[in-house]
Enzyme design. Structure first.
Site, short mmCIF file in Angstrom:
data_model
loop_
_atom_site.label_atom_id
_atom_site.label_comp_id
_atom_site.label_asym_id
_atom_site.label_seq_id
_atom_site.Cartn_x
_atom_site.Cartn_y
_atom_site.Cartn_z
N LYS A 173 0.93 -1.26 -0.05
CA LYS A 173 -0.08 0.16 -0.06
C LYS A 173 0.78 1.26 -0.13
O LYS A 173 0.83 2.28 -1.03
CB LYS A 173 -0.87 -0.47 0.93
CG LYS A 173 -1.63 1.25 0.93
CD LYS A 173 -2.95 1.72 2.51
CE LYS A 173 -3.49 2.33 2.51
NZ LYS A 173 -3.37 2.74 4.17
N ASP A 217 -7.14 1.68 0.35
CA ASP A 217 -7.22 1.50 2.44
C ASP A 217 -8.75 1.43 2.13
O ASP A 217 -9.97 0.93 1.60
CB ASP A 217 -6.98 3.55 2.73
CG ASP A 217 -7.65 4.24 2.08
OD1 ASP A 217 -8.99 4.29 1.42
OD2 ASP A 217 -7.98 5.37 2.81
#
Ligand code: SF4
Length: 222
Positions: A134, A152
């Site tokens: 991420k 997210d």
């Protein structure tokens, strides 16, 4: 009953392949200011900010980095102080021991393998200690080299509500999204969902009546 309701809702809004572009276009108009909320002036500051943002808010990170970036300007600066000093300087972002260890390891690798520069590819970025997929995705996208889509908590919730994925796992959600979202939009797409999630499609109380994509959303309550 619930299943047929979901089925009806999906039928009403049509296939996701036809909805994705209007969804992006409308959200882009609605949230024209949607960008990364972290403050940075260089590629190194970007990388550090994103690494510090794990498990805390962007506002909190910006508060810490304001002073941090005056003191630590080059990768070498992070290695020039005792580890405890760096830990103190990032203390309020939480998980400070782990983050300080990751920062030091990352700075060492940047110096030894990347001439002190922040690399561009996901493969290289994820080799840096403490840099998960991420983080790497966020950094690559901001550097203009998006190679995936950041997932997210907001991106996950909105992708599910908008019927763009049925997956729960972020990696599988990303796999669905990269097949669907045009490549040119990979960098801005998560920002649009994040800002829409913060402003309109709240986790507990989505404001469907004020939502610009409510006619394209199978979860709409209006
Ligand atoms: S219609 Fe409601 S559930 Fe769907 S995206 Fe908009 S606010 Fe979220």
């Amino acid at each position: 009953m619930a299943r047929s309701y979901v089925h009806e809702a999906r039928k009403r809004v049509g296939p996701k392949k036809e909805r994705i572009c209007p969804i992006i276009e409308r959200l882009a108009v609605e949230h024209a200011d949607a960008t990364i909320a972290l403050t940075f002036r260089s590629e190194l500051e970007l990388l550090v900010s994103v690494m510090l943002s794990a498990q805390t808010t962007d506002v909190n990170v910006n508060r810490v980095t304001k002073r941090l970036f005056e003191k630590y300007r080059r990768p070498e600066d992070y290695l020039a102080v005792p580890p405890e000093e760096l830990e103190r300087d990032i203390y309020t972002t939480g998980f400070f021991r782990q983050k300080a260890r990751s920062l030091r390891g990352t700075m060492r690798m940047l110096i030894e393998e990347f001439d002190g520069e922040v690399p561009r590819t996901l493969d290289e970025l994820t080799r840096l200690p403490g840099v998960a997929r991420k983080t790497a995705n966020v950094v690559a996208a901001e550097l203009g080299h998006a190679q995936g889509i950041v997932v997210d908590t907001h991106v996950r919730r909105l992708s599910q509500r908008l019927g763009l994925t049925r997956q729960e796992d972020p990696v599988k959600i990303e796999r669905d999204l990269v097949k669907l979202v045009p490549r040119d939009d990979w960098a801005r797409f998560p920002h649009l969902l994040i800002w829409h999630g913060r402003r309109v499609c709240d986790a507990r109380r989505p404001r469907c009546e004020d939502c610009v994509v409510n006619d394209l959303c199978p979860s709409s309550r209006v």
